[in-house]
Design a protein around this motif. Sequence first.
Motif, PDB file in Angstrom:
ATOM      1  N   ALA A   1      57.868  14.106 -25.311  1.00  0.00           N
ATOM      2  CA  ALA A   1      57.205  15.031 -26.225  1.00  0.00           C
ATOM      3  C   ALA A   1      58.182  16.063 -26.759  1.00  0.00           C
ATOM      4  CB  ALA A   1      56.045  15.731 -25.516  1.00  0.00           C
ATOM      5  N   VAL A   2      57.815  16.645 -27.907  1.00  0.00           N
ATOM      6  CA  VAL A   2      58.559  17.767 -28.480  1.00  0.00           C
ATOM      7  C   VAL A   2      57.560  18.877 -28.759  1.00  0.00           C
ATOM      8  CG1 VAL A   2      60.284  16.244 -29.517  1.00  0.00           C
ATOM      9  CG2 VAL A   2      58.312  16.969 -30.876  1.00  0.00           C
ATOM     10  N   LEU A   3      58.058  20.105 -28.836  1.00  0.00           N
ATOM     11  CA  LEU A   3      57.212  21.259 -29.091  1.00  0.00           C
ATOM     12  C   LEU A   3      57.859  22.097 -30.189  1.00  0.00           C
ATOM     13  CD1 LEU A   3      55.429  23.274 -26.340  1.00  0.00           C
ATOM     14  CD2 LEU A   3      56.467  24.452 -28.261  1.00  0.00           C
ATOM     15  N   ILE A   4      57.085  22.420 -31.206  1.00  0.00           N
ATOM     16  CA  ILE A   4      57.599  23.128 -32.376  1.00  0.00           C
ATOM     17  C   ILE A   4      57.092  24.567 -32.399  1.00  0.00           C
ATOM     18  CG2 ILE A   4      57.661  23.181 -34.908  1.00  0.00           C
ATOM     19  CD1 ILE A   4      57.249  20.149 -34.879  1.00  0.00           C
ATOM     20  N   ASP A   5      57.992  25.513 -32.568  1.00  0.00           N
ATOM     21  CA  ASP A   5      57.708  26.945 -32.735  1.00  0.00           C
ATOM     22  C   ASP A   5      56.908  27.566 -31.580  1.00  0.00           C
ATOM     23  OD1 ASP A   5      59.156  27.213 -35.062  1.00  0.00           O
ATOM     24  OD2 ASP A   5      57.444  26.846 -36.388  1.00  0.00           O
TER      25      ASP A   5
ATOM     26  N   MET B   1      61.636  23.161 -30.163  1.00  0.00           N
ATOM     27  CA  MET B   1      62.244  23.301 -31.481  1.00  0.00           C
ATOM     28  C   MET B   1      61.697  24.510 -32.235  1.00  0.00           C
ATOM     29  SD  MET B   1      61.601  19.278 -32.388  1.00  0.00           S
ATOM     30  CE  MET B   1      62.457  19.350 -33.975  1.00  0.00           C
ATOM     31  N   ASN B   2      62.523  25.061 -33.106  1.00  0.00           N
ATOM     32  CA  ASN B   2      62.073  26.101 -34.026  1.00  0.00           C
ATOM     33  C   ASN B   2      62.315  25.656 -35.460  1.00  0.00           C
ATOM     34  OD1 ASN B   2      61.077  28.546 -32.572  1.00  0.00           O
ATOM     35  ND2 ASN B   2      63.041  28.333 -31.536  1.00  0.00           N
ATOM     36  N   THR B   3      61.388  26.020 -36.354  1.00  0.00           N
ATOM     37  CA  THR B   3      61.590  25.730 -37.772  1.00  0.00           C
ATOM     38  C   THR B   3      62.609  26.681 -38.399  1.00  0.00           C
ATOM     39  OG1 THR B   3      59.662  27.128 -38.260  1.00  0.00           O
ATOM     40  CG2 THR B   3      59.307  24.735 -38.138  1.00  0.00           C
ATOM     41  N   HIS B   4      62.773  27.864 -37.785  1.00  0.00           N
ATOM     42  CA  HIS B   4      63.756  28.835 -38.265  1.00  0.00           C
ATOM     43  C   HIS B   4      63.850  29.962 -37.237  1.00  0.00           C
ATOM     44  CE1 HIS B   4      59.896  30.483 -39.550  1.00  0.00           C
ATOM     45  NE2 HIS B   4      60.464  31.658 -39.773  1.00  0.00           N
ATOM     46  N   MET B   5      64.708  30.916 -37.470  1.00  0.00           N
ATOM     47  CA  MET B   5      64.817  32.072 -36.588  1.00  0.00           C
ATOM     48  C   MET B   5      63.754  33.086 -37.006  1.00  0.00           C
ATOM     49  SD  MET B   5      68.189  34.153 -35.321  1.00  0.00           S
ATOM     50  CE  MET B   5      68.638  34.850 -36.919  1.00  0.00           C
ATOM     51  N   HIS B   6      62.704  33.164 -36.228  1.00  0.00           N
ATOM     52  CA  HIS B   6      61.528  33.967 -36.572  1.00  0.00           C
ATOM     53  C   HIS B   6      61.812  35.470 -36.473  1.00  0.00           C
ATOM     54  CE1 HIS B   6      58.902  30.416 -36.459  1.00  0.00           C
ATOM     55  NE2 HIS B   6      59.653  30.023 -35.439  1.00  0.00           N
TER      56      HIS B   6
END
Length: 266
Positions: free
Chosen positions: A64-68, A92-97
Amino acid sequence: MLQKLSLSGLKVVKKLCIVPKVECGIRFLSSAVIKRQNFFFRQLFDTVSSTYTYILGDMRTSEAVLIDPVLEHAERDATLVKELGFKLIYAMNTHMHADHITGTGKLKTLLPGTKSVIGKASGAQADIHLHDGDLVKFGDYQLTAVSTPGHTNGCLTYICHQQCMAFTGDTLLIRGCGRTDFQEGSSERLYQSVHSKIFTLPDHYTLYPAHDYKGQTATTVGEEKKYNPRLTKTLKEFVHIMDTLNLPYPKMIDKALPANRVCGLY
């Protein structure tokens, strides 16, 4: 496993996802859970920052993967992953929040073997730095990392062509988009990113943003191309809209950015 996706391969995948629609698992109404064949999907929410966190998994291989992820919910997410019998391989992150501290670093301690992932252009630390076109694989599934800067330089949209879905981060929200007045923001770049990288996907692709502030959970490419009040405008009109939003200074930015540069561990 990370690989580079060839343009020819991408075209083939797109063709496979256009017809027939039933094989793509099209969702016209959003739900919190998807279970199709051996694909698992779960959408989670943080009420403080209105952040969505997503778990995607292969039930055959248990990868599995986990986003944000959000720091305050790292234990919640880790417990859920364990209860479902998954092995989390990537956080994972979509960007540096700028509005919350990421939970990737904490998840690595709670779920040993997990690797943190973010775009190279973000400037943040991570075990794996992605570039435009890289693939993130979990079991029989994969996410294509597509560079969509504008909100920040390091923004990525993660596309799962096999499930006809994409995770747009703050680049494209439901009937909106991320702000462009801080942290390397550029209205022109965001507009081009959306129109050239997201709006070129088939209309039936389901889009999942990093945030929503009005209670909606998902949208589609076709909906946003037709109803997004900002991105249906011309570039000139869009830039004017973004320049006159007059939004307040982000409450968490002075704390979140330094922490997120080091995977949320500070």
